[in-house]
Design a protein around this motif. Structure first.
Motif, PDB file in Angstrom:
ATOM      1  N   ASN A   1       4.142  28.567  15.841  1.00 41.35           N
ATOM      2  CA  ASN A   1       5.282  29.325  16.249  1.00 41.35           C
ATOM      3  C   ASN A   1       6.598  28.846  15.103  1.00 41.35           C
ATOM      4  O   ASN A   1       7.482  29.533  15.287  1.00 41.35           O
ATOM      5  CB  ASN A   1       5.842  29.284  17.523  1.00 41.35           C
ATOM      6  N   ASN A   2       6.448  27.505  14.604  1.00 40.55           N
ATOM      7  CA  ASN A   2       7.484  27.305  13.774  1.00 40.55           C
ATOM      8  C   ASN A   2       7.313  27.041  12.362  1.00 40.55           C
ATOM      9  O   ASN A   2       6.143  26.817  12.103  1.00 40.55           O
ATOM     10  CB  ASN A   2       7.645  25.806  14.616  1.00 40.55           C
ATOM     11  N   PHE A   3       8.587  26.700  11.626  1.00 45.48           N
ATOM     12  CA  PHE A   3       8.145  26.269  10.287  1.00 45.48           C
ATOM     13  C   PHE A   3       8.679  24.674  10.382  1.00 45.48           C
ATOM     14  O   PHE A   3       9.383  24.137  10.881  1.00 45.48           O
ATOM     15  CB  PHE A   3       9.280  26.929   9.374  1.00 45.48           C
ATOM     16  N   GLU A   4       7.413  24.028  10.029  1.00 46.40           N
ATOM     17  CA  GLU A   4       7.503  22.414   9.986  1.00 46.40           C
ATOM     18  C   GLU A   4       7.160  21.975   8.778  1.00 46.40           C
ATOM     19  O   GLU A   4       6.751  22.504   7.668  1.00 46.40           O
ATOM     20  CB  GLU A   4       6.382  22.073  11.153  1.00 46.40           C
ATOM     21  N   ASN A   5       7.141  20.601   8.764  1.00 50.93           N
ATOM     22  CA  ASN A   5       6.914  19.905   7.534  1.00 50.93           C
ATOM     23  C   ASN A   5       6.325  18.488   7.828  1.00 50.93           C
ATOM     24  O   ASN A   5       6.758  17.988   8.799  1.00 50.93           O
ATOM     25  CB  ASN A   5       8.089  19.873   6.492  1.00 50.93           C
ATOM     26  N   VAL A   6       5.581  17.987   6.984  1.00 50.36           N
ATOM     27  CA  VAL A   6       5.062  16.792   7.548  1.00 50.36           C
ATOM     28  C   VAL A   6       4.832  16.093   5.863  1.00 50.36           C
ATOM     29  O   VAL A   6       4.151  16.905   5.240  1.00 50.36           O
ATOM     30  CB  VAL A   6       3.889  16.380   8.369  1.00 50.36           C
ATOM     31  N   SER A   7       5.000  14.917   5.510  1.00 45.90           N
ATOM     32  CA  SER A   7       4.878  14.276   4.164  1.00 45.90           C
ATOM     33  C   SER A   7       3.913  12.925   4.516  1.00 45.90           C
ATOM     34  O   SER A   7       4.226  12.201   5.583  1.00 45.90           O
ATOM     35  CB  SER A   7       6.067  13.871   3.418  1.00 45.90           C
ATOM     36  N   PHE A   8       3.073  12.631   3.605  1.00 49.22           N
ATOM     37  CA  PHE A   8       2.285  11.611   3.681  1.00 49.22           C
ATOM     38  C   PHE A   8       2.430  10.636   2.494  1.00 49.22           C
ATOM     39  O   PHE A   8       2.576  11.205   1.241  1.00 49.22           O
ATOM     40  CB  PHE A   8       0.685  12.137   3.772  1.00 49.22           C
ATOM     41  N   ASP A   9       2.635   9.270   2.675  1.00 50.68           N
ATOM     42  CA  ASP A   9       2.947   8.412   1.529  1.00 50.68           C
ATOM     43  C   ASP A   9       1.878   7.289   1.780  1.00 50.68           C
ATOM     44  O   ASP A   9       2.229   6.715   3.075  1.00 50.68           O
ATOM     45  CB  ASP A   9       4.209   8.051   1.653  1.00 50.68           C
ATOM     46  N   ASP A  10       1.390   6.584   0.738  1.00 47.65           N
ATOM     47  CA  ASP A  10       0.680   5.505   0.582  1.00 47.65           C
ATOM     48  C   ASP A  10       1.494   4.049   0.418  1.00 47.65           C
ATOM     49  O   ASP A  10       0.998   3.194   0.012  1.00 47.65           O
ATOM     50  CB  ASP A  10      -0.583   5.699   0.193  1.00 47.65           C
ATOM     51  N   ASP A  11       2.677   4.211   0.241  1.00 47.12           N
ATOM     52  CA  ASP A  11       3.651   3.194  -0.230  1.00 47.12           C
ATOM     53  C   ASP A  11       3.566   1.921   0.724  1.00 47.12           C
ATOM     54  O   ASP A  11       4.053   2.211   1.860  1.00 47.12           O
ATOM     55  CB  ASP A  11       5.131   3.610  -0.415  1.00 47.12           C
ATOM     56  N   PRO A  12       3.026   0.905   0.371  1.00 48.90           N
ATOM     57  CA  PRO A  12       2.956  -0.162   1.467  1.00 48.90           C
ATOM     58  C   PRO A  12       4.389  -0.495   2.097  1.00 48.90           C
ATOM     59  O   PRO A  12       4.422  -0.739   3.330  1.00 48.90           O
ATOM     60  CB  PRO A  12       2.644  -1.517   0.614  1.00 48.90           C
ATOM     61  N   ALA A  13       5.389  -0.432   1.044  1.00 47.52           N
ATOM     62  CA  ALA A  13       7.028  -0.917   1.683  1.00 47.52           C
ATOM     63  C   ALA A  13       7.385   0.049   2.801  1.00 47.52           C
ATOM     64  O   ALA A  13       7.995  -0.252   3.921  1.00 47.52           O
ATOM     65  CB  ALA A  13       7.715  -0.758   0.611  1.00 47.52           C
ATOM     66  N   LEU A  14       6.883   1.616   2.579  1.00 46.23           N
ATOM     67  CA  LEU A  14       7.308   2.376   3.642  1.00 46.23           C
ATOM     68  C   LEU A  14       6.476   2.236   4.986  1.00 46.23           C
ATOM     69  O   LEU A  14       6.977   2.361   5.893  1.00 46.23           O
ATOM     70  CB  LEU A  14       7.150   3.874   2.859  1.00 46.23           C
ATOM     71  N   ALA A  15       5.427   1.931   4.865  1.00 48.81           N
ATOM     72  CA  ALA A  15       4.393   1.820   5.795  1.00 48.81           C
ATOM     73  C   ALA A  15       4.990   0.547   6.695  1.00 48.81           C
ATOM     74  O   ALA A  15       5.080   0.623   8.063  1.00 48.81           O
ATOM     75  CB  ALA A  15       3.183   1.407   5.356  1.00 48.81           C
ATOM     76  N   ALA A  16       5.390  -0.499   5.946  1.00 48.38           N
ATOM     77  CA  ALA A  16       5.793  -1.865   6.640  1.00 48.38           C
ATOM     78  C   ALA A  16       7.163  -1.547   7.482  1.00 48.38           C
ATOM     79  O   ALA A  16       7.308  -1.835   8.657  1.00 48.38           O
ATOM     80  CB  ALA A  16       5.962  -2.873   5.593  1.00 48.38           C
ATOM     81  N   PHE A  17       8.053  -0.433   6.710  1.00 46.07           N
ATOM     82  CA  PHE A  17       9.050  -0.153   7.528  1.00 46.07           C
ATOM     83  C   PHE A  17       8.989   0.591   8.864  1.00 46.07           C
ATOM     84  O   PHE A  17       9.398   0.167   9.808  1.00 46.07           O
ATOM     85  CB  PHE A  17      10.215   0.755   6.517  1.00 46.07           C
ATOM     86  N   PHE A  18       8.064   1.413   8.725  1.00 50.22           N
ATOM     87  CA  PHE A  18       7.659   2.290   9.936  1.00 50.22           C
ATOM     88  C   PHE A  18       6.863   1.489  10.905  1.00 50.22           C
ATOM     89  O   PHE A  18       7.408   1.673  12.093  1.00 50.22           O
ATOM     90  CB  PHE A  18       7.227   3.595   9.459  1.00 50.22           C
ATOM     91  N   VAL A  19       6.063   0.606  10.653  1.00 47.25           N
ATOM     92  CA  VAL A  19       5.518  -0.417  11.487  1.00 47.25           C
ATOM     93  C   VAL A  19       6.796  -1.215  12.261  1.00 47.25           C
ATOM     94  O   VAL A  19       6.536  -1.274  13.499  1.00 47.25           O
ATOM     95  CB  VAL A  19       4.465  -1.293  10.844  1.00 47.25           C
ATOM     96  N   ALA A  20       7.779  -1.650  11.474  1.00 42.20           N
ATOM     97  CA  ALA A  20       8.773  -2.532  12.137  1.00 42.20           C
ATOM     98  C   ALA A  20       9.753  -1.574  12.967  1.00 42.20           C
ATOM     99  O   ALA A  20      10.100  -1.963  13.976  1.00 42.20           O
ATOM    100  CB  ALA A  20       9.579  -3.201  10.960  1.00 42.20           C
ATOM    101  N   TYR A  21       9.812  -0.378  12.558  1.00 39.22           N
ATOM    102  CA  TYR A  21      10.588   0.490  13.131  1.00 39.22           C
ATOM    103  C   TYR A  21       9.867   1.047  14.599  1.00 39.22           C
ATOM    104  O   TYR A  21      10.738   0.808  15.790  1.00 39.22           O
ATOM    105  CB  TYR A  21      10.803   1.740  12.504  1.00 39.22           C
TER     106      TYR A  21
END
Length: 149
Positions: free
Chosen positions: A80-100
């Motif tokens: 029912n919605n317009f949605e978005n999701v992005s995927f990224d394999d950047d190790p620094a971004l993954a580390a940020f989200f793991v910490a967050y």
């Protein structure tokens, strides 16, 4: 997720918004099924629950692949919605989200585990429902007609 956790011993850590978790009974489902789950309110623990939200929508898979966006992982969002999701394999971004997620997890609390399995057909059932294939087929046909695949 449940099969991955139980059959392949995958560790799944979940942080849910307190008001949405209760509304949809997601805290019951995840805690009953022994997930590593915590519930967190918005930034102000004493704020209005209608405005204080843990509104994050992201995941880190295997500590390496990040997924983030507006997408609510629900049948309603899918159909029912317009949605978005992005995927990224950047190790620094993954580390940020793991910490967050760890910060959010540390702020949260463990929900009570129900003594009986959460009933089928409760409000959270739509969260786990499969997309409506007829709607998706119709959308695919429309996209094909416009040459958007």
């Amino acid at each position: 997720l449940l099969r991955a956790k139980n059959e392949r011993n995958v560790h799944v850590q979940v942080v849910l918004d307190s008001s949405q978790a209760k509304l949809m009974k997601l805290d019951d489902w995840f805690s009953y099924n022994d997930f590593d789950v915590k519930v967190v309110a918005g930034p102000d623990d004493f704020g209005n629950v209608m405005f204080e939200k843990n509104h994050n929508k992201f995941m880190v898979i295997d500590g390496a692949l990040s997924a983030m966006g507006s997408y609510n992982y629900s049948a309603n969002a899918e159909n029912n919605n317009f949605e978005n999701v992005s995927f990224d394999d950047d190790p620094a971004l993954a580390a940020f989200f793991v910490a967050y997620v760890q910060v959010l997890y540390d702020l949260g609390w463990k929900p009570f585990k129900p003594k009986t399995p959460p009933a089928r057909g409760r409000a959270g059932a739509e969260f786990f429902a499969a997309p409506l294939s007829a709607q998706m087929s119709e959308r695919h046909a429309q996209a094909e007609a416009l040459n958007f695949e």
